[in-house]
Design an enzyme around this catalytic site. Structure first.
Site, short mmCIF file in Angstrom:
data_model
loop_
_atom_site.label_atom_id
_atom_site.label_comp_id
_atom_site.label_asym_id
_atom_site.label_seq_id
_atom_site.Cartn_x
_atom_site.Cartn_y
_atom_site.Cartn_z
CB CYS A 136 -6.70 10.55 19.52
SG CYS A 136 -5.03 9.88 19.31
CE LYS A 211 -1.24 12.34 24.43
NZ LYS A 211 -2.44 11.82 23.77
NE ARG A 233 -0.11 6.57 22.61
CZ ARG A 233 -0.73 5.50 22.14
NH1 ARG A 233 -0.31 4.92 21.02
NH2 ARG A 233 -1.76 4.97 22.78
CE LYS A 264 -2.80 13.08 28.07
NZ LYS A 264 -3.48 12.42 27.00
CB SER A 290 -5.04 7.62 33.65
OG SER A 290 -3.93 7.37 32.82
#
Ligand code: PBG
Length: 339
Positions: A136, A211, A233, A264, A290
């Site tokens: 990425c 994602k 995003r 994800k 995370s």
């Protein structure tokens, strides 16, 4: 007649249909029976440990928002990987923190960038781990977006070209699996072709296929300094409201040559994992991201939850939903108790 509640004879008949009373608790009474009837087992071979590698020497810098996780220089990453391998964890996924960021994210596809350096060093140290390279631009761009920004938008095809260069650089440096996490259209097919043309026909692609544009990535962005400096995003990552779209984009990635697909985040998307498991026959990965890790850690630090039990339950639920493998910051501690 004793009147003890465990004395079934003494209990009044339950109003159950059928000849025999259904008593699911029979199979829960003994540890041994519970072990025998358990449907899902988490094992150390399911786990992939994400690591952050940075330039320098002797660096092991704690990531404040992710207790227990560190940014590590290559020398200490090699030591860390010995610990990870000794725990029986099959693989790591590498994220690079470059020394400088620029508008084109050039650190991502520099053949001597931080991730290729780490890959070569790990290969030289004959690490037995499966080395997965995340592909990425967001850790490498000064604006924090996952691709080239043109007229305030992330330009798709120009970005795909750079991602393919990064994938090639990582494969050449010794990556065992390439994992594009950018969410540009058409990148899987393009990267596959570029890898094949360069002779890397044996390097699988693990696609971050579904994602989502998720707030659960917050702590990672602190770790990587990759929060977008403007906008968000949502123009390239998926809308958390959409499940059918996930099936469509996963299918597109498989058609383009993805060997492993990923959903994800994991915890809030167990329905997506479950559907993907039933719909597709390729191996399925889930990224326990995370924010999921940090929430559990924070609540455990306050004594509000039992951190170890919550961790095990989270990982088990991800497996039960259908994941074959789980990328998780909990990998080391989960492996340590499984040993
Ligand atoms: C890079 C990337 C991100 C994560 C994995 N790869 C960040 C993002 O998309 O913002 C997030 C991982 C995590 O939160 O643990 N594109």
């Amino acid at each position: 007649m004793t009147g003890r509640p465990t004395d079934y004879e003494a209990l009044p008949p339950l109003p159950l249909a059928g000849e025999r009373a259904a008593r699911p608790r029979r199979l829960r009474r003994l540890i041994g029976i519970r072990d025998l009837v358990r449907e899902t087992r988490l094992c150390v071979e399911d786990l992939i440990y994400p690591v952050f590698v940075c330039p320098g020497r002797g660096i092991r810098e704690p990531i404040a928002a992710m207790p227990g996780q560190h940014r590590m220089s290559v020398d200490l990453l090699i030591e860390e990987c010995r610990v990870v391998a000794d725990l029986g964890i099959p693989g790591i996924i590498l994220f690079g923190i470059p020394s400088h960021k620029d508008s084109r994210g050039s650190g991502a596809y520099d053949p001597d960038g931080i991730v290729p350096q780490a890959l070569r060093a790990l290969r030289a140290a004959s690490s037995e781990l499966v080395l997965i390279a995340d592909v990425c631009l967001c850790e490498y761009t000064d604006h924090g977006h996952c691709g080239l920004v043109q007229n305030g938008q992330v330009a798709n095809d120009e970005t795909v070209e750079l991602l393919a260069q990064a994938a090639l650089a990582y494969a050449c440096a010794g990556a065992d699996i390439i994992a594009p996490s950018d969410m540009m259209d058409g990148r899987i097919g393009y990267i596959r072709r570029q890898l094949d043309q360069a002779g890397h026909t044996q390097v699988p692609i693990m696609s971050y296929a579904a994602k989502y544009a998720s707030a659960f990535y917050g702590p990672f962005r602190e770790a990587a300094g990759s929060a977008p400096q403007f906008g968000d995003r949502r123009g390239y990552q998926m809308d958390p409201a959409n499940a059918r779209e996930a099936m469509r984009v996963i299918e597109l990635d498989i058609r383009q040559g993805a060997d492993i697909i990923m959903v994800k985040p994991a915890m809030s998307y167990l329905d997506i994992l479950h559907q993907a498991r039933h719909r597709f026959d390729v191996p399925l990965a889930a990224y326990n991201v995370s924010g999921e890790y940090s929430m559990a850690k924070a609540a455990a630090e306050r004594g509000w939850i039992d951190g170890a039990r919550v961790r095990d339950e989270m990982l088990l639920s991800i497996k039960r939903a259908g994941a074959d493998m789980i990328l998780t910051y909990f990998a080391k501690e989960a492996a340590a108790v499984m040993a």
